[in-house]
Design a protein around this motif. Structure first.
Motif, PDB file in Angstrom:
ATOM      1  N   THR A 154       3.725  -0.242  -8.517  1.00  0.00           N
ATOM      2  CA  THR A 154       3.196   0.974  -7.894  1.00  0.00           C
ATOM      3  C   THR A 154       3.998   1.311  -6.647  1.00  0.00           C
ATOM      4  OG1 THR A 154       0.978   0.591  -8.749  1.00  0.00           O
ATOM      5  CG2 THR A 154       1.160   2.010  -6.811  1.00  0.00           C
ATOM      6  N   ARG A 155       4.315   0.302  -5.840  1.00  0.00           N
ATOM      7  CA  ARG A 155       5.092   0.539  -4.619  1.00  0.00           C
ATOM      8  C   ARG A 155       6.503   1.011  -4.948  1.00  0.00           C
ATOM      9  NH1 ARG A 155       4.854  -0.208   1.066  1.00  0.00           N
ATOM     10  NH2 ARG A 155       6.776   0.804   1.702  1.00  0.00           N
ATOM     11  N   ILE A 156       7.133   0.407  -5.947  1.00  0.00           N
ATOM     12  CA  ILE A 156       8.482   0.824  -6.349  1.00  0.00           C
ATOM     13  C   ILE A 156       8.467   2.277  -6.805  1.00  0.00           C
ATOM     14  CG2 ILE A 156      10.277   0.502  -8.111  1.00  0.00           C
ATOM     15  CD1 ILE A 156       9.612  -2.519  -7.981  1.00  0.00           C
ATOM     16  N   VAL A 157       7.519   2.632  -7.672  1.00  0.00           N
ATOM     17  CA  VAL A 157       7.437   4.000  -8.180  1.00  0.00           C
ATOM     18  C   VAL A 157       7.176   4.970  -7.041  1.00  0.00           C
ATOM     19  CG1 VAL A 157       6.124   5.571  -9.658  1.00  0.00           C
ATOM     20  CG2 VAL A 157       6.740   3.288 -10.492  1.00  0.00           C
ATOM     21  N   SER A 158       6.268   4.623  -6.139  1.00  0.00           N
ATOM     22  CA  SER A 158       5.969   5.485  -4.996  1.00  0.00           C
ATOM     23  C   SER A 158       7.205   5.708  -4.132  1.00  0.00           C
ATOM     24  CB  SER A 158       4.849   4.859  -4.163  1.00  0.00           C
ATOM     25  OG  SER A 158       4.601   5.613  -3.007  1.00  0.00           O
ATOM     26  N   ASP A 159       7.946   4.636  -3.859  1.00  0.00           N
ATOM     27  CA  ASP A 159       9.164   4.760  -3.044  1.00  0.00           C
ATOM     28  C   ASP A 159      10.209   5.625  -3.742  1.00  0.00           C
ATOM     29  OD1 ASP A 159       7.982   3.193  -1.132  1.00  0.00           O
ATOM     30  OD2 ASP A 159       9.193   1.407  -1.533  1.00  0.00           O
ATOM     31  N   ILE A 160      10.358   5.444  -5.051  1.00  0.00           N
ATOM     32  CA  ILE A 160      11.345   6.235  -5.788  1.00  0.00           C
ATOM     33  C   ILE A 160      10.932   7.707  -5.840  1.00  0.00           C
ATOM     34  CG2 ILE A 160      12.361   6.606  -8.078  1.00  0.00           C
ATOM     35  CD1 ILE A 160      12.461   3.522  -8.317  1.00  0.00           C
ATOM     36  N   LEU A 161       9.637   7.976  -5.984  1.00  0.00           N
ATOM     37  CA  LEU A 161       9.174   9.364  -5.947  1.00  0.00           C
ATOM     38  C   LEU A 161       9.458   9.989  -4.586  1.00  0.00           C
ATOM     39  CD1 LEU A 161       5.804   9.055  -7.891  1.00  0.00           C
ATOM     40  CD2 LEU A 161       7.876  10.236  -8.655  1.00  0.00           C
ATOM     41  N   SER A 162       9.285   9.235  -3.514  1.00  0.00           N
ATOM     42  CA  SER A 162       9.594   9.738  -2.170  1.00  0.00           C
ATOM     43  C   SER A 162      11.086  10.006  -2.028  1.00  0.00           C
ATOM     44  CB  SER A 162       9.147   8.736  -1.101  1.00  0.00           C
ATOM     45  OG  SER A 162       7.748   8.596  -1.116  1.00  0.00           O
ATOM     46  N   MET A 163      11.910   9.131  -2.592  1.00  0.00           N
ATOM     47  CA  MET A 163      13.358   9.349  -2.570  1.00  0.00           C
ATOM     48  C   MET A 163      13.712  10.626  -3.327  1.00  0.00           C
ATOM     49  SD  MET A 163      14.749   5.464  -3.273  1.00  0.00           S
ATOM     50  CE  MET A 163      16.326   6.045  -3.826  1.00  0.00           C
ATOM     51  N   ARG A 164      13.106  10.790  -4.497  1.00  0.00           N
ATOM     52  CA  ARG A 164      13.380  11.967  -5.311  1.00  0.00           C
ATOM     53  C   ARG A 164      12.992  13.248  -4.583  1.00  0.00           C
ATOM     54  NH1 ARG A 164       9.996  13.078 -10.588  1.00  0.00           N
ATOM     55  NH2 ARG A 164       8.568  13.606  -8.935  1.00  0.00           N
ATOM     56  N   ASP A 165      11.865  13.203  -3.864  1.00  0.00           N
ATOM     57  CA  ASP A 165      11.417  14.370  -3.105  1.00  0.00           C
ATOM     58  C   ASP A 165      12.447  14.790  -2.060  1.00  0.00           C
ATOM     59  OD1 ASP A 165       9.113  14.279  -4.596  1.00  0.00           O
ATOM     60  OD2 ASP A 165       7.860  13.462  -2.974  1.00  0.00           O
ATOM     61  N   LYS A 166      13.220  13.830  -1.568  1.00  0.00           N
ATOM     62  CA  LYS A 166      14.258  14.106  -0.569  1.00  0.00           C
ATOM     63  C   LYS A 166      15.600  14.446  -1.222  1.00  0.00           C
ATOM     64  CE  LYS A 166      12.296  10.694   2.554  1.00  0.00           C
ATOM     65  NZ  LYS A 166      12.530   9.375   3.154  1.00  0.00           N
TER      66      LYS A 166
ATOM     67  N   ARG B  51       0.833  -1.203   0.000  1.00  0.00           N
ATOM     68  CA  ARG B  51       0.000   0.000   0.000  1.00  0.00           C
ATOM     69  C   ARG B  51       0.867   1.253   0.000  1.00  0.00           C
ATOM     70  NH1 ARG B  51      -5.055  -1.801   3.721  1.00  0.00           N
ATOM     71  NH2 ARG B  51      -5.200  -3.796   2.711  1.00  0.00           N
ATOM     72  N   THR B  52       0.387   2.264  -0.706  1.00  0.00           N
ATOM     73  CA  THR B  52       1.121   3.518  -0.775  1.00  0.00           C
ATOM     74  C   THR B  52       0.191   4.667  -0.412  1.00  0.00           C
ATOM     75  OG1 THR B  52       0.611   3.878  -3.100  1.00  0.00           O
ATOM     76  CG2 THR B  52       2.606   2.635  -2.620  1.00  0.00           C
ATOM     77  N   ASN B  53       0.764   5.740   0.081  1.00  0.00           N
ATOM     78  CA  ASN B  53      -0.012   6.940   0.376  1.00  0.00           C
ATOM     79  C   ASN B  53      -0.042   7.871  -0.819  1.00  0.00           C
ATOM     80  OD1 ASN B  53      -0.501   6.099   2.988  1.00  0.00           O
ATOM     81  ND2 ASN B  53       1.371   7.032   3.774  1.00  0.00           N
ATOM     82  N   ARG B  54       0.755   7.610  -1.802  1.00  0.00           N
ATOM     83  CA  ARG B  54       0.914   8.479  -2.950  1.00  0.00           C
ATOM     84  C   ARG B  54       0.198   7.873  -4.149  1.00  0.00           C
ATOM     85  NH1 ARG B  54       5.312  11.894  -4.824  1.00  0.00           N
ATOM     86  NH2 ARG B  54       6.402  11.509  -2.886  1.00  0.00           N
ATOM     87  N   GLN B  55      -0.531   8.695  -4.864  1.00  0.00           N
ATOM     88  CA  GLN B  55      -1.154   8.258  -6.108  1.00  0.00           C
ATOM     89  C   GLN B  55      -0.118   8.363  -7.219  1.00  0.00           C
ATOM     90  OE1 GLN B  55      -3.921   6.616  -5.164  1.00  0.00           O
ATOM     91  NE2 GLN B  55      -5.020   7.512  -6.860  1.00  0.00           N
ATOM     92  N   ILE B  56      -0.036   7.370  -8.058  1.00  0.00           N
ATOM     93  CA  ILE B  56       0.862   7.444  -9.204  1.00  0.00           C
ATOM     94  C   ILE B  56       0.027   7.339 -10.475  1.00  0.00           C
ATOM     95  CG2 ILE B  56       2.739   6.394  -7.884  1.00  0.00           C
ATOM     96  CD1 ILE B  56       2.407   3.992  -9.895  1.00  0.00           C
ATOM     97  N   LYS B  57       0.601   7.837 -11.566  1.00  0.00           N
ATOM     98  CA  LYS B  57      -0.077   7.758 -12.860  1.00  0.00           C
ATOM     99  C   LYS B  57       0.106   6.368 -13.427  1.00  0.00           C
ATOM    100  CE  LYS B  57       0.952  12.564 -13.846  1.00  0.00           C
ATOM    101  NZ  LYS B  57       1.800  13.445 -14.666  1.00  0.00           N
ATOM    102  N   GLY B  58      -0.940   5.838 -14.022  1.00  0.00           N
ATOM    103  CA  GLY B  58      -0.862   4.530 -14.659  1.00  0.00           C
ATOM    104  C   GLY B  58      -1.313   3.419 -13.735  1.00  0.00           C
ATOM    105  N   SER B  59      -1.504   2.258 -14.334  1.00  0.00           N
ATOM    106  CA  SER B  59      -1.931   1.082 -13.589  1.00  0.00           C
ATOM    107  C   SER B  59      -0.938  -0.031 -13.879  1.00  0.00           C
ATOM    108  CB  SER B  59      -3.337   0.676 -14.026  1.00  0.00           C
ATOM    109  OG  SER B  59      -3.734  -0.496 -13.381  1.00  0.00           O
ATOM    110  N   TYR B  60      -0.059  -0.305 -12.916  1.00  0.00           N
ATOM    111  CA  TYR B  60       1.033  -1.241 -13.137  1.00  0.00           C
ATOM    112  C   TYR B  60       1.054  -2.397 -12.143  1.00  0.00           C
ATOM    113  CZ  TYR B  60       2.800   2.415 -16.146  1.00  0.00           C
ATOM    114  OH  TYR B  60       2.928   3.339 -17.142  1.00  0.00           O
ATOM    115  N   GLY B  61       0.091  -2.485 -11.272  1.00  0.00           N
ATOM    116  CA  GLY B  61       0.088  -3.539 -10.264  1.00  0.00           C
ATOM    117  C   GLY B  61       0.731  -3.063  -8.979  1.00  0.00           C
ATOM    118  N   THR B  62       0.503  -3.805  -7.902  1.00  0.00           N
ATOM    119  CA  THR B  62       0.926  -3.349  -6.575  1.00  0.00           C
ATOM    120  C   THR B  62       2.435  -3.251  -6.412  1.00  0.00           C
ATOM    121  OG1 THR B  62       0.791  -5.613  -5.724  1.00  0.00           O
ATOM    122  CG2 THR B  62      -1.140  -4.223  -5.422  1.00  0.00           C
ATOM    123  N   LYS B  63       3.181  -4.177  -6.985  1.00  0.00           N
ATOM    124  CA  LYS B  63       4.636  -4.147  -6.799  1.00  0.00           C
ATOM    125  C   LYS B  63       5.268  -2.956  -7.497  1.00  0.00           C
ATOM    126  CE  LYS B  63       5.124  -9.028  -6.041  1.00  0.00           C
ATOM    127  NZ  LYS B  63       4.724 -10.206  -6.704  1.00  0.00           N
TER     128      LYS B  63
END
Length: 114
Positions: free
Chosen positions: A72-84, A58-70
Motif C-alpha cells: 500500500t505504501r509503495i503504491v501510494s508513493d508511486i501514485l504521488s510520483m505520477r501526480d508530479k 501510513r498513507t494519506n491516499r486511499q488505494i484500491k485493493g488490499s495488499y498489506g501495509t508495505k
C-alpha cells in the motif's frame, strides 16, 4: 501489552507467561513450550507491542485493493510520483513480490512494464 515472539512464531504475554518460560530455560536457549523443534537464542527473541508507532507505513491516499501495509505504501508513493509527472523503477529480489506490486499498481491505474 507486550508479547515475546520466538523464532517458531509462537508468542507469549510477557508477564507472567514469558517470564516463567525464561526462568525454565537453560543457558542461552529458550525452548518453546508448544514443543516446537526450533530453538531460539535469548538474543533472537522479538518483542511485539500494541503501542502505536509511526513506522512509515501510513498513507494519506486511499488505494484500491488490499495488499498489506508495505505494498500500500509503495503504491501510494508511486501514485504521488505520477501526480508530479515523475517515473520510477521498482526492484525486488522476490519475483512473487513484483507480481503483487504489479497487480496493485495496475489496479490503481499505473501503467507498468516488466
Amino acid at each position: 501489552g507486550e508479547c515475546s515472539v520466538l523464532k517458531c512464531g509462537h508468542r507469549f504475554h510477557q508477564k507472567p507467561c514469558f517470564d516463567q518460560i525464561l526462568r525454565r530455560s537453560c543457558g542461552r536457549f529458550v525452548h518453546c513450550p508448544m514443543k516446537c523443534q526450533q530453538t531460539t537464542t535469548k538474543d533472537d527473541i522479538m518483542v511485539s507491542t500494541n503501542l502505536s508507532t509511526n513506522d512509515g507505513s501510513r498513507t494519506n491516499r486511499q488505494i484500491k485493493g488490499s495488499y498489506g501495509t508495505k505494498v500500500t505504501r509503495i503504491v501510494s508513493d508511486i501514485l504521488s510520483m505520477r501526480d508530479k509527472g515523475e517515473k520510477g523503477v521498482v526492484f525486488s529480489q522476490w519475483h512473487d513480490m513484483l507480481e503483487i506490486v504489479d497487480t496493485a499498481l495496475q489496479e490503481n491505474g499505473v501503467v507498468t512494464i516488466r
